[in-house]
Design a protein around this motif. Sequence first.
Motif, PDB file in Angstrom:
ATOM      1  N   LEU A 303       0.825  -1.204   0.000  1.00 21.42           N
ATOM      2  CA  LEU A 303       0.000   0.000   0.000  1.00 21.42           C
ATOM      3  C   LEU A 303       0.863   1.259   0.000  1.00 21.42           C
ATOM      4  O   LEU A 303       0.475   2.298  -0.519  1.00 21.42           O
ATOM      5  CB  LEU A 303      -0.881  -0.017   1.254  1.00 21.42           C
ATOM      6  N   TYR A 304       2.021   1.162   0.595  1.00 18.34           N
ATOM      7  CA  TYR A 304       2.881   2.320   0.774  1.00 18.34           C
ATOM      8  C   TYR A 304       3.144   3.100  -0.519  1.00 18.34           C
ATOM      9  O   TYR A 304       2.945   4.307  -0.557  1.00 18.34           O
ATOM     10  CB  TYR A 304       4.210   1.880   1.402  1.00 18.34           C
ATOM     11  N   PRO A 305       3.590   2.412  -1.571  1.00 15.34           N
ATOM     12  CA  PRO A 305       3.861   3.166  -2.802  1.00 15.34           C
ATOM     13  C   PRO A 305       2.615   3.832  -3.372  1.00 15.34           C
ATOM     14  O   PRO A 305       2.714   4.845  -4.056  1.00 15.34           O
ATOM     15  CB  PRO A 305       4.376   2.093  -3.769  1.00 15.34           C
ATOM     16  N   VAL A 306       1.445   3.278  -3.059  1.00 16.61           N
ATOM     17  CA  VAL A 306       0.215   3.902  -3.558  1.00 16.61           C
ATOM     18  C   VAL A 306       0.003   5.243  -2.864  1.00 16.61           C
ATOM     19  O   VAL A 306      -0.388   6.232  -3.483  1.00 16.61           O
ATOM     20  CB  VAL A 306      -0.996   2.974  -3.304  1.00 16.61           C
ATOM     21  N   LEU A 307       0.301   5.287  -1.568  1.00 16.57           N
ATOM     22  CA  LEU A 307       0.065   6.505  -0.794  1.00 16.57           C
ATOM     23  C   LEU A 307       1.218   7.491  -0.902  1.00 16.57           C
ATOM     24  O   LEU A 307       1.034   8.680  -0.747  1.00 16.57           O
ATOM     25  CB  LEU A 307      -0.158   6.153   0.679  1.00 16.57           C
TER      26      LEU A 307
ATOM     27  N   SER C 142      12.162  20.523   0.661  1.00 16.20           N
ATOM     28  CA  SER C 142      11.233  20.189   1.739  1.00 16.20           C
ATOM     29  C   SER C 142      10.037  21.128   1.772  1.00 16.20           C
ATOM     30  O   SER C 142       9.168  20.970   2.611  1.00 16.20           O
ATOM     31  CB  SER C 142      11.965  20.233   3.074  1.00 16.20           C
ATOM     32  N   SER C 143       9.975  22.076   0.877  1.00 15.54           N
ATOM     33  CA  SER C 143       8.882  23.037   0.932  1.00 15.54           C
ATOM     34  C   SER C 143       7.670  22.628   0.109  1.00 15.54           C
ATOM     35  O   SER C 143       6.680  23.341   0.077  1.00 15.54           O
ATOM     36  CB  SER C 143       9.364  24.418   0.489  1.00 15.54           C
ATOM     37  N   LEU C 144       7.774  21.505  -0.585  1.00 12.15           N
ATOM     38  CA  LEU C 144       6.615  20.988  -1.311  1.00 12.15           C
ATOM     39  C   LEU C 144       6.171  19.696  -0.639  1.00 12.15           C
ATOM     40  O   LEU C 144       6.995  18.854  -0.279  1.00 12.15           O
ATOM     41  CB  LEU C 144       6.988  20.704  -2.775  1.00 12.15           C
ATOM     42  N   ASP C 145       4.862  19.545  -0.477  1.00 10.86           N
ATOM     43  CA  ASP C 145       4.321  18.344   0.143  1.00 10.86           C
ATOM     44  C   ASP C 145       4.682  17.121  -0.711  1.00 10.86           C
ATOM     45  O   ASP C 145       4.273  17.032  -1.866  1.00 10.86           O
ATOM     46  CB  ASP C 145       2.794  18.496   0.244  1.00 10.86           C
ATOM     47  N   PRO C 146       5.446  16.180  -0.157  1.00 10.94           N
ATOM     48  CA  PRO C 146       5.960  15.084  -0.990  1.00 10.94           C
ATOM     49  C   PRO C 146       4.889  14.121  -1.491  1.00 10.94           C
ATOM     50  O   PRO C 146       5.113  13.426  -2.474  1.00 10.94           O
ATOM     51  CB  PRO C 146       6.931  14.360  -0.049  1.00 10.94           C
ATOM     52  N   VAL C 147       3.747  14.070  -0.827  1.00 12.73           N
ATOM     53  CA  VAL C 147       2.763  13.073  -1.256  1.00 12.73           C
ATOM     54  C   VAL C 147       1.645  13.683  -2.103  1.00 12.73           C
ATOM     55  O   VAL C 147       0.697  13.010  -2.465  1.00 12.73           O
ATOM     56  CB  VAL C 147       2.154  12.309  -0.055  1.00 12.73           C
TER      57      VAL C 147
END
Lengths: 328, 288, 617
Positions: A303-307, C142-147
């Motif tokens: 699941l990790y790579p999906v999130l 680090s100033s952009l949300d990585p996800v």
Amino acid sequence: MAYVRRRIGGALLVLVLAFIAAYILLAALPGDAVLARYGNPDLGLTAAQLAEIRAAYGADRPQLVQFFETAGSFLRGDLGYSIQSGAAVSALLAEALPSTLTLAALGLVSAVALAVAIAITATHPGLRGHRAARALRNLLRGLPPLMVSLPVFWIGIVLIQVFSFQLGLVPVLNAGPIESLILPVATLAIPIAAPLAQVLIRSIDEVLAQPFVSVARARGATNTWLLSRTVARNAVLPALTMAGLLFGELVGGAVVTEAVFGRMGVGQLTAQAVAARDTPVLLAVVVISTVVFVLINLVVDLLYPVLDARLRRSDAAAPTRRAAVAVR
Amino acid sequence: MSAQTLTPSGAPAGSGAPARAPRLSALRPGVVLSALVLLTALAWALLPGVFTAQSPTASVGASLQAPSAEFWFGTDATGRDVFARVVHGASHSITAAVVAVAVGLVVGTTLGVIAGSVGGFVEEALMRLVDMLLAIPGLLLSLSVVILLGFGTTNAAIAVGITSIATFARLSRSRVISVRRSEYVEAAFGSGGTLPAILWRHILPNSAAPVIALAALQLGSAILQISTLGFLGYGAPPPTPEWGLLIAEGRDYVATAWWLTLLPGLVVAAVVLATNRLSSAIGQGESA
Amino acid sequence: MTTHHETWTPEQLEHPARPESAAHTEQSGQSEHSAQPQPLLDVTGLRIAYRTRRGQVEAVRGIDLSVARGSVTALVGESGSGKSSAAQAVIGLLAENGAVTGGSIALTGADGVREELVGLPERAWRELRGTRIGLIPQDPTSSLDPVRTIGASVGDPLRIHGWRDRERIEARVIELLERVGLDDPATRARQYPHELSGGMRQRVLIAAALALEPELLIADEPTSALDVTVQATVLDLIDELRVATGAGVLLITHDLAVAADRADTLVVLRGGTVEEAGPTGKVLAAPSAEYTRTLLSDAPSLRQIVDRAPHRPTAGEAPLVRVRDLRQEFHRRGSGEPFVAVDDVSFEIPRGTTHALVGESGSGKTTTGRAIAGFRAPTAGSVLVGDTEVTQLGTGKRLREFRSTVQLVHQNPFGSLDPRQSISAILEEPLRNTRRGNRAERRSAALHHLELVALPLEVASRRPRELSGGQRQRVAIARALILQPEVVVLDEAVSALDVTVQAQILRLLARLQDELALTYVFISHDLAVVRQVADTVTVMRRGQQVESGEVGRVLEDPHHEYTRQLLAAIPGTERAWGHHHRATTDRAESGRSTPVPHESAPGGHRRTASSEEITAS
């Protein structure tokens, strides 16, 4: 795809190793299950009769052969027979499982709800200003460490004491199916909520300290906006890795809770098996829990790579940047 | 109010200014209180006679008396002094917890340090072993060990210790690896150091603090787990005043004699809470 | 990707064009005359304090500054000067324990309405942030949300400030990404931050800051985490957008040269007070404060900071270090193709001279330096130091003995000293490793080397955390020298330090070279420094050797396009682009002794962005 294959391979390997370890602990080393049950001189069995029984159980063959037989029968779903009662372990488990699953599922749901509520309130940036709000914040932050420090069985007893005997809110005897679940679920939820809340608080704190959160603030974001859009997703990731650990807590908690409240279930079955040295039952419980544990971790890994998009690359390693040092 | 909200995250002190370590943070009230609690428990374990004149196993008064000036924690069904039993129980519970932590610390750290400093195939094999230990839920693993070794406090302690091997191994390995990658270790290799010398001079000292913090944390959790085994009846046999067993015995009188379970339980919780607090103080003191 | 003025929204046209003259008359006076337009941002007597365990600590003690509409005011200072605190106060985002304790921050809109920001309720602040004040942060990593995707991050300010129409947001995001010069904006919007290079990420952050066209842009060290050539293009972009939108820019920087290039007004901060303020040209040409003079004289791109006679090789003597056809591959997990970090690099270093390895991140300069120091055996090629073939040393005793010949000094003095050892233990350790001397001799050698690097002897008993960055780097140098090596590899050894400290260390290194006849391998990204300290230079780019030769020849008459780009990107030097004539006058007056590059790359240096962006995607 290579990532998926590697994870599945790793999970299988751990499963095989754990099975071997459990077999050694619970089948090979304790010696002969037949002797343990029938070897008692009070039963007055002759050596010849014992040998006959052993042959019937296949206990007289080399360990390695027995190991592969056990492994084979586990794969087919045949979990062996209880020494104590002679009943099929799979039948015992099937009987005990529904009650435990209900308890565990409700316990988990309440624990997650409790942990999330504590973590969000304790980290909410809006609660920094006022003195009273700060006091509430500190109180909530002190709660999870306290909750992990309480013995689970003691929580159960105290809950019975307070809610059943002092306040008379929940009947001890003749309780309905729902009433009889309230206290056990609470008992189970507290020790599971505590570590989860701790991890959530820590990871929310860490995310809130990230530059991208300040940047969002500099764009005019409100606290609620920050929590729902930016913080939640980043903070959930570390909490996910807790899933396997929480399952372990859940199993342990179920054993203790069922013992305290006298509920029949897998936990009670396990406790009785240990008391009676009924190794086949314990082996089955250990193997099944391990399978579930490994599966949960596998799902989390997949699941990790999906999130988190950073993990989608095949050569995924933490991105390193030379800048970090020079800028500070 | 607590001082931890005062971390100057955007504070002016930049990289240029010498960082003065907040050594004093170790002396916060919570930490002092925790240390006192733990020291008291240790003193109970070592010198129970100083704290109570009563015998833990003999009847000394009427049964089921509520707490009073004479019997601080009341008396149980056979008229034994509960406070005396708690004090004497400390030696069983704490000694067992220390044994458990020692097992986990010694075995786990050895595995972790070897894996982290040798690397390669050895590391791979050791870490799979650790994964395997982690895959079996803790209580079930210790129950399996108890079934093998037999009931009793020491066996329960060993069983609990085995469940913590994996945690110690993982932490010490990751610490060793991160310290090994540090530039000061590279500089030490660069000035002609050998692996054993560097391991001893740099890697072990710099990896130790988090492992010690974990040991403190595990001490608390071992007390809990051992008392759980005692409660389930796999620890010391009655009339040993082991803490878990003590609470289990009081359970039958839960409707009438609240003190039999509540007070020993509070003592256990206080000791465990104190170890947790100290553990986080050790961890923080290091990272500061 | 040309600039698309035609796609720029019509709102911007309402902003007045840059008032060239106003910018120069504004900075000193906060005159209340109604005839004179109010500056966009007007800060007077600002004081900021932090609550700490040791009580109140005042970080900013009464500073004045102003930013005029359409102009750039640079806040210059070293670490601890209070420049970041001041910037945070202007956008109302001081750390939790910080507070404005005095003074005023006033923002005057295009409509002439002056609004006091100190004491503004949080709600009102939120409405201001992003709409009237935009922030370009320091570290694009680090100033952009990585996800979350790039598009989501750029769209944030729009959604925060009430935009609801999905399609409209999407269209605006793509327009903004295009505006900041990203190719294929629709694709970029769907990508995640880690898929972009540092320069591209900074462009994304600029796009987000501009989303609602704020009147005031705060650029907090916007390029200090970027490579030099990228730094130039990003600063150009900010300039260009400022001209187009008429926004005022408050530029926070530690780099006087960057400020000299980009600002109309300079405010020099130190210890929370203003040392000097005024029009850039005036401050640079005739600094009134002693500190400004120090800063100027220590800035390698503005002044000669090290007096150093060029070292010539002794005729007939063989070079001390010979690197031939060096190649280093790294194997990537999950990929069959090895990554080539260094490819076919050759150069020679005569004894007693300094050879610089110059390049940006990923150029392979550090890998090359580490091969010389024997830290990693290269895949192919040869490294000869004296008569020793470094690549054949193996990992055992011979390598350990070789360590006495070549020593490495790391970039980060905070990581290269064991926090648990005392300084004397750190200095004595190499002697213990090589079994030299007895306890007393080691001790006296340690003290002697402290003296050599100009540290007081009482430092010996201290721990690294008790020393400043510059002092730590001196300790690291002393440790490298204690084995009496012939060659010292300095891996960005001054890059993490403040300019004044950097200048001191560079002078120390020059003195040590003369006293001890050392040979240096000087690894750096900074051509301005290299020009002053090196005799020969190898310019590297993506593992390839671009150019190699004597410093004077390479920098005065660069043969390769990339060398020219690097030279053009040095801040503080004259550019073809823009309107920064003051840099020219300054140079004439200062009479710098080092030759200045004749020209920048044809077509302007802005094009160099493309090369860097290809690398990362």
